[in-house]
Enzyme design. Structure first.
Site, short mmCIF file in Angstrom:
data_model
loop_
_atom_site.label_atom_id
_atom_site.label_comp_id
_atom_site.label_asym_id
_atom_site.label_seq_id
_atom_site.Cartn_x
_atom_site.Cartn_y
_atom_site.Cartn_z
N ARG A 48 0.78 -1.25 -0.01
CA ARG A 48 -0.08 -0.02 -0.14
C ARG A 48 0.73 1.29 -0.20
NH1 ARG A 48 -0.98 2.77 5.00
NH2 ARG A 48 0.17 1.59 6.58
N HIS A 49 0.34 2.31 -0.30
CA HIS A 49 0.78 3.74 -0.33
C HIS A 49 0.83 4.22 0.80
CE1 HIS A 49 1.59 7.66 -1.48
NE2 HIS A 49 2.42 7.36 -2.67
N PRO A 50 1.69 4.98 1.45
CA PRO A 50 1.74 5.76 2.74
C PRO A 50 0.73 6.88 3.04
CG PRO A 50 3.83 6.42 1.74
CD PRO A 50 3.09 5.34 0.84
N SER A 51 0.50 7.32 1.82
CA SER A 51 -0.36 8.70 2.03
C SER A 51 -1.70 8.76 1.20
CB SER A 51 0.74 9.89 1.38
OG SER A 51 1.83 9.87 2.05
#
Length: 400
Positions: free
Chosen positions: A240-243
């Site tokens: 997943r993407h952190p932001s």
């Protein structure tokens, strides 16, 4: 002997440039392959008998009495090879002659090695003021780590990349390709071209200094900002993407797939497509910040919605709505992908006498340019006779 200019290749954006390549293994050869793909003539100088260390790294293709490294083959196309021992006076004379006709010299020895051979930047610049020298090393030509050896795994770890890769709560994981070497090769190719452009204005070459660790730091992008703004050290979080959420791997009926809904509008369309419009009204998921906070809850709900249909169905449905998504391809899948094939991103070249292998092409394409022509990685010392005659150092006839 008169000063010469080696004959350059005439096609490609870098046609007209001649590169003498002292590099071995991966970072340096990857740099010079990029330059060769873009039209530069690259003359690879290797140690007699042994050659580039990569010639002895597998996997190998057995071809009768010969064993050919597919590793070496993958990053040394479009080059010529001559074997020279730079500690031997006769071979040094050939190398000096090559430098007279070259525009660029690329090396990836440990700092100080090329100076001990008598080819420091100061010496080279004095003899060949227009020459561009590119030096690729683990830690660059300066700093307290200057003299330390390094491999890809070392700089991935020291540069922070390793600390960001892997499953959440799990152990750090090496990136599956040698990003430490490959990034250094790409940055070096950029630096070389910048130095050549500057030389067009000034008439003077530059020393391009690229450290593998520096390149890993340059790739940290938003992790550096998150460390300072959030006050927490970024750690592995899986796919997943952190932001941005949802932005990662999700499970459909038959396989995993990527969905990347990068803004609120895409999220609404995604929910509609999944038959889960109620998610848009859930207070946890109304904003991207909320979706990031409750990413685990949202993933469970999206997986449940996707589980009713196979990946192919969802790709078709989501793409019509302009939602970025994709299949989770393995390497075999990539080689058969119609987009990869349509873009000419695989080049088939002969290896040995009886087999052909596909290698990844250069991804830089130019409008209205004819398809690039490629030659396979050279055999060790394959071009000696032709090069010596071109340099005026051999009276034997050229090989047809």
């Amino acid at each position: 002997m008169a000063i010469l200019k080696l004959q350059a290749r005439s096609s490609g954006p870098l046609g007209g440039l001649v590169v003498v390549d002292l590099t071995r293994v991966l970072a340096g050869p990857y740099c010079t392959m990029i330059l060769a793909d873009l039209g530069a003539r690259v003359i690879k100088v290797e140690m007699p008998d042994k050659g580039d260390d990569a010639r002895h790294i597998g996997p190998f293709v057995e071809d009768g009495w010969e064993s050919v490294s597919a590793y070496f083959f993958s990053v040394n196309r479009n080059k010529e090879s001559i074997a020279l021992d730079l500690k031997c006076p006769e071979d040094r004379a050939v190398f000096d002659r090559l430098l007279e006709g070259a525009d660029i010299l690329v090396e990836n020895f440990r700092p100080g090695t090329i100076s001990r051979l008598g080819y420091s930047w100061e010496q080279l610049h004095r003899r060949h003021p227009r020459l561009v020298l590119a030096s690729i090393s683990g830690f660059g030509q300066t700093g307290p780590y200057r003299d330390l050896p390094a491999y890809d795994m070392v700089v991935q770890a020291m540069g922070g990349i390793l600390s960001l890769t892997g499953e959440e709560g799990g152990v750090p994981t090496r990136v599956g390709v040698s990003i430490g070497d490959l990034a250094a090769g790409m940055f070096a190719a950029i630096g070389v071209q910048a130095a050549v452009v500057e030389r067009m204005r000034t008439g003077v070459g530059r020393h391009v200094d690229v450290g593998m660790l520096d390149c890993q730091v340059a790739l940290l992008e938003n992790a550096l900002a998150r460390q300072q703004v959030d006050g927490r050290t970024p750690a592995p979080i899986g796919s997943r993407h952190p932001s941005i959420t949802p932005f990662g791997l999700f499970k459909a009926l038959d396989d995993q797939m990527v969905v990347a809904a990068g803004n609120d509008g895409m999220f609404v369309r995604l929910c509609d497509a999944l038959g889960a419009a109620h998610l848009c009204d859930d207070p946890r998921f109304v904003t991207n910040a909320g979706r990031c906070e409750y990413h685990a809850d949202l993933k469970v709900l999206i997986d449940a919605a996707l589980a009713s249909r196979p990946v192919a169905y969802w790709l078709e449905r989501l793409r019509v709505l302009g939602i970025p998504c994709g299949s989770l391809n393995n390497v075999e899948d990539v080689m058969g992908d119609p987009q990869v094939r349509a873009r000419g991103m695989l080049v088939e070249l002969p290896i040995g006498q009886s087999r052909r292998l596909s290698v990844a092409a250069n991804p830089i394409q130019f409008a209205d340019a004819p398809p690039a022509r490629h030659t396979p990685a050279p055999r060790l010392d394959q071009h000696r006779s032709a090069l010596l005659q071109e340099l005026g150092m051999d009276r034997s006839p050229l090989t047809p």
